[in-house]
Design an enzyme around this catalytic site. Sequence first.
Site, PDB file in Angstrom:
ATOM      1  N   TYR A 103       1.021  -1.098   0.080  1.00 32.72           N
ATOM      2  CA  TYR A 103      -0.073   0.114  -0.214  1.00 32.72           C
ATOM      3  C   TYR A 103       1.041   1.178   0.000  1.00 32.72           C
ATOM      4  O   TYR A 103       0.595   2.348  -0.816  1.00 32.72           O
ATOM      5  CB  TYR A 103      -0.837  -0.032   1.282  1.00 32.72           C
ATOM      6  CG  TYR A 103      -1.790   1.064   1.418  1.00 32.72           C
ATOM      7  CD1 TYR A 103      -2.660   1.567   0.238  1.00 32.72           C
ATOM      8  CD2 TYR A 103      -1.350   2.185   2.438  1.00 32.72           C
ATOM      9  CE1 TYR A 103      -3.342   2.957   0.433  1.00 32.72           C
ATOM     10  CE2 TYR A 103      -2.175   3.219   2.509  1.00 32.72           C
ATOM     11  CZ  TYR A 103      -3.220   3.794   1.706  1.00 32.72           C
ATOM     12  OH  TYR A 103      -4.008   4.844   1.784  1.00 32.72           O
ATOM     13  N   GLY A 280     -52.107  27.624  40.024  1.00 33.52           N
ATOM     14  CA  GLY A 280     -52.290  27.752  41.466  1.00 33.52           C
ATOM     15  C   GLY A 280     -51.234  27.040  42.310  1.00 33.52           C
ATOM     16  O   GLY A 280     -51.213  27.383  43.529  1.00 33.52           O
TER      17      GLY A 280
END
Length: 367
Positions: A103, A280
């Site tokens: 390679y 509330g």
Amino acid sequence: MKVLVTGSNGFIAKNLIEHLKRDDNIMLYCYSKKDSMDILEAYAKEADFIFHLAGVNRPENISEFYEGNSNLTKKIVDVLLKSGKSTPILFSSSTQATLDNDYGKSKLEAEELLLDYSKKSGANVYIYRLPNIFGKWARPNYNSVVATWCYNITHDLPLHVNNPSTQLSLVYVDDVVQSFLNTLHNGNKKQYIEIDTLYVKSLGEIEELLCQFKKSREDLTIPHVGVGFERALYATYLSYLPLEKFSYTLKGHQDKRGAFYEILKTLDSGQFSLSTTAPGVTRGNHYHHTKNEKFLVVRGEALIEFRHIVTNEIVSYQVSDKKMEIVEMIPGYTHNITNTGDEEMVLLLWANEAFDQDNPDTYFLEV
């Protein structure tokens, strides 16, 4: 400008092409191994710049190294020389070009062919000897351990680590592409070019980070992913998630007051959470000595009240989703928040530290 990219179906090329496509001044020619040599010759004659990214690194036969690396390069060079062209070429070589393997030898031969072409034609040639590259769209189980591990961990497959201390030299594909683009637009005085940002990491470090990324969906703690290697690796990791894992469900706590969800915890900058509160209902009525928070009402309306725990000084803020206003929870003030609207109120919270059950720094005291 007419730009040719060889190896257009490859990992680096795909990332590069997405940038080139966004430039209206570039006419793009893409060559892949499925195309004929006639197409390559035609494109090469037209191109004003060539990104030669095609190559072979995992062949079935050794001869394919030379056919896909040096021989293909020779074909491009021969076309240009016969046509009397001096087209600049950027070549993706490898650090293995200095090694004694097929390679590396085939990459070195390609480099030498390009250098000879430069001497004969006067063309600029730019050679990048790249180390291991990682990033989105790299092929797993091919030649990148990062790609393989990202794929495996996102698909609940094991990671195989033979030697955790093994060191890798790595570059991130976005950094590679940016360097390529800089060379395309500005040239370079050097024939051999290196990527500015190089990461040297052990296999053990990479494995640990990937495991932390996966675990973050469970414990909600995200590692440092804003800069550097961690930023790049996290983006890479995410790109391998299968479609059905793009989302995940948070585990919340719900009672008659509403719901509370931890969203995200950081290592040193606190955590993000979300709460819902029924009309509330009052939440809070506690103070902190050091811990601090930021409140942002993203739906509904609320009253936030404070009282100094020593002087009893009182201050209040009426907030709503009509105005994106952050209210700081100040140490030494007991505080609460009341849903004053008619619909469920949704609150986004940031605390400067992740919640510690053993040391919560939270003390009940009504405002």
